[in-house]
Design an enzyme around this catalytic site. Structure first.
Site, PDB file in Angstrom:
ATOM      1  N   HIS A 235       0.805  -1.222   0.000  1.00 43.48           N
ATOM      2  CA  HIS A 235       0.000   0.000   0.000  1.00 43.48           C
ATOM      3  C   HIS A 235       0.843   1.280   0.000  1.00 43.48           C
ATOM      4  O   HIS A 235       0.340   2.358   0.296  1.00 43.48           O
ATOM      5  CB  HIS A 235      -0.990   0.019   1.172  1.00 43.48           C
ATOM      6  N   ARG A 292      -3.125  17.510   2.053  1.00 37.25           N
ATOM      7  CA  ARG A 292      -1.775  18.079   2.114  1.00 37.25           C
ATOM      8  C   ARG A 292      -1.140  18.012   0.737  1.00 37.25           C
ATOM      9  O   ARG A 292      -1.714  17.449  -0.184  1.00 37.25           O
ATOM     10  CB  ARG A 292      -0.929  17.257   3.085  1.00 37.25           C
TER      11      ARG A 292
END
Lengths: 497, 166
Positions: A235, A292
């Site tokens: 991941h 972000r």
């Protein structure tokens, strides 16, 4: 007006933000831990302040200390980079209260998108497709089993406060459910201090497509197209590229509009990314929002010619977006490889040490973002990313060819890097024809560890290295022989003269 | 004339150094030229092919070379050294005593085995945390855990002995 920015980060991203500051005539203020005294980000900044001991929670994660320092050195704004405190809404709240500008979204938006189930609920309410499953945590095993059966196996159990693949379990059948549930809850309790998990349908062999968005504080939103990040290991993204070769113009239109809807749903401003999973039938589902700047933002900058970090600063200052959607076009293709200090053959174990040689690559279409230099230390305390190599080409083939060329030229010694891993990926059929999905590395590369993946190396390389080794050994032997001879003769001189 | 045995990517190759500019490998004589650009960077001409080769890292006796973006591990021994090495290897194999060393500096997160427990080759023994990553450390041989030299939560230096298996 922002005149002084404190950068609450280290490594390549701190360096990247320093470059944006310099171009905007803004003073950059670096912070560093005791382990980073000689780091490149410290040397490139205008000012630098020691923040604490090497462990991150005593330095780069020390909220109070960072804000106190920012006030003391009269910073107008704080840029968090990615990782560390960038998505910590409590930190952002503290910054907001201190009167310092946070270069990023509001704490409220971050909080809204931070909880997985809350975010899923919000997206569902705003017509953003989510992976079928629950929008509430599962309260007990029996309830979970019932829901899993309704959705249909295989399913995923995911931690409500999760991330990075922790507290996640794939479940194939009713029999496996109980055991998997117990493992997932105990793992997420340990990793995130919250044992709650929820259920999602398991999407088979999906692609990871994400959309970069920008929004100002005046309610203007735009997208900078998509990135494809389907090459992953555990991941974690390994290669990112833009645009995606998997989607056509029609899906691009839909997915980018959906991303803007998602951003609007949480009253978002500044730069953000909406991540989606794309299934085999080209249906896409909301995965999560990264509130972000992202590691892979340069590929988007390369295909649009637009500087995302500088725009972040302008948005934080309260300016309106400096471009319009219709002025943005995709130009060519860009790929990014994250260069890590890790030993791929040795189960990707991190490699620490001092950089003894650092020969950059350059030339047509190549951009490097780096946190290291010659004689930099690579300490054990932080993420082992050393640099990013970004290649741009007028099409995907050219971008790949340039990346391969650049990776052959980029020489780093003193630590082991994962550059050969990229050399392997970039020559795989599945990567070249675009048929790879997020399980590509797990299925195709991992079984070839430790040695088999290097079987297609030109045989001559081994002969060349064998010859060179023999010559170096011979030289060493001769040197020590002549050293002994000279030692002996001076000894004789002492005795006999 | 000097003869060497080079173990390169786990394969053995014999190389004769005929002179500074000539070697023999696989029965073939090849002209070579070696120019040191810096401490760990070499310009190497092999026949008519030109290579820039860097010395990436010394791992115990191995040197890891960088060539065209790839890693190649090699260790060079004289014929005599090679014979001694093979002898030594046979002795240590018969002694059946293995030391598990920390491959990198880090923090011992979990020790999965107890003293006296039986382990198989390749079985995970402990988890070492370094640079935010959890790494399984596997058993280098089958046997019985004889000694555990660290505790959970302790940090260890690279190459320090953590476990002894007999």
């Amino acid at each position: 007006m922002i005149k002084r920015i404190l950068i609450a980060n280290r490594g390549e991203i701190a360096h990247r933000i320093i470059k944006a500051c310099r171009e905007l005539n803004i003073t950059s203020i670096a912070i560093y831990s005791e382990a980073d005294k000689n780091s490149l980000h410290v040397r490139r900044a205008d000012e630098a302040y020691l923040i604490g001991p090497p462990p991150a929670n005593e330095s780069y994660l020390n909220k109070e200390k960072i804000i106190e320092l920012a006030k003391k050195v009269k910073a107008d704004a704080i840029h968090p980079g990615y990782g560390f405190l960038s998505e910590n809404y409590e930190f952002i709240e503290l910054v907001e209260k201190s009167g310092i500008i946070f270069i990023g979204p509001s704490s409220a938006s971050v909080k809204l998108m931070g909880g997985k189930t809350e975010a899923r609920t919000l997206m569902k309410q705003n017509n953003v497709p989510i992976v079928p499953g629950t929008t509430e945590p599962i309260s007990n095993i029996e309830e979970g089993k019932k829901i899993a059966k309704e959705i249909g196996y295989p399913i995923m159990l995911k931690a409500v406060s999760g991330g990075g693949g922790k507290g996640m379990r794939k479940v194939f059948s009713q029999q496996e459910f109980e055991n998997a549930f117990n493992l997932a809850t105990s793992e997420s309790k340990k990793a995130f201090g919250n044992s709650e998990v929820y259920i999602e349908k398991y999407i088979e062999n999906p692609k990871h497509i994400e959309v970069q968005i920008l929004a100002d504080k005046h309610g203007n939103y735009l997208h900078l197209f998509e990135r494809e990040c389907s090459v992953q290991r555990r991941h974690q993204k390994v290669i990112e590229e833009a645009p995606s070769i998997t989607i056509n113009e029609n899906i691009r239109k839909k997915i980018t509009q959906t991303a803007i809807q998602a951003a609007k749903a949480c009253n978002y401003y500044n730069a953000g990314t909406i991540e989606f999973l794309l299934d085999k039938n080209k249906n896409f589902y909301f995965l999560e929002m990264n509130t972000r700047l992202q590691v892979e933002h340069p590929v988007t900058e390369m295909i649009t010619g637009f500087d995302i970090v500088k725009e972040q600063i302008k948005i934080a200052e309260g300016k309106e977006l400096s471009i319009k959607q219709e002025d943005l076009n995709i130009f060519g293709h860009a790929i990014e490889c994250r260069i890590y200090a890790e030993d791929v053959e040795n189960n990707f174990s991190p490699s620490t040490g001092k950089i003894t040689l650092h020969r950059l690559t350059s030339g047509p279409g190549i951009r490097i973002e780096r946190g290291i230099d010659v004689s930099s230390d690579v300490p054990i305390y932080y993420d082992p990313m050393l640099a990013k190599v970004i290649a741009w080409g007028s099409n995907r083939e050219e971008a790949i060819a340039r990346m391969k060329r650049a990776l052959s030229e980029y020489q780093i010694c003193g630590v082991i890097t994962n550059i050969p891993f990229y050399k392997w990926i970039l020559s795989q059929e599945e990567f070249l024809d675009g048929s790879f999905d997020i399980n590509f590395i797990e299925n195709k590369f991992i079984p070839l560890i430790p040695n088999k993946w290097k079987e297609n190396l030109p045989e001559e390389y081994e002969e060349v290295i064998a010859s060179l080794s023999a010559l170096l050994k011979e030289e060493k032997k001769n040197n020590s022989a002549s050293y002994n001879k000279s030692k002996k003769s001076s000894w004789r001189n002492l005795l006999y003269e | 004339m000097n003869e060497y045995v080079i173990t390169v990517n786990h394969k053995k190759k014999q190389v004769k150094v005929l002179s500074q500019n000539q070697i023999e490998i696989n029965g073939e004589i090849i002209n070579v030229s070696l120019q040191k650009i810096s401490n760990n960077l070499i310009s190497f001409i092999y026949g008519n092919k030109v290579y820039e080769i860097a010395l990436n890292k010394n791992e115990s006796e191995y040197t890891r070379f960088l060539i065209d973006g790839w890693h190649i591990d090699a260790v060079a021994r004289t014929k005599l050294e090679e014979t001694a090495f093979e002898l030594q290897k046979n002795i240590s194999a018969s002694k059946h005593h293995a030391e598990v060393k920390a491959p990198m500096p880090g923090l011992i997160l979990k020790i999965k085995k107890k003293i006296g427990e039986k382990v198989e080759l390749g079985e995970p023994l402990l988890i070492l945390e370094a640079m935010k990553m959890e790494n399984d450390i596997h058993s280098p041989s089958s046997g019985i855990i004889k000694e555990i030299r660290c505790k959970e939560g302790e940090s260890v230096e690279k190459n320090s002995i953590i476990i002894i298996i007999e």
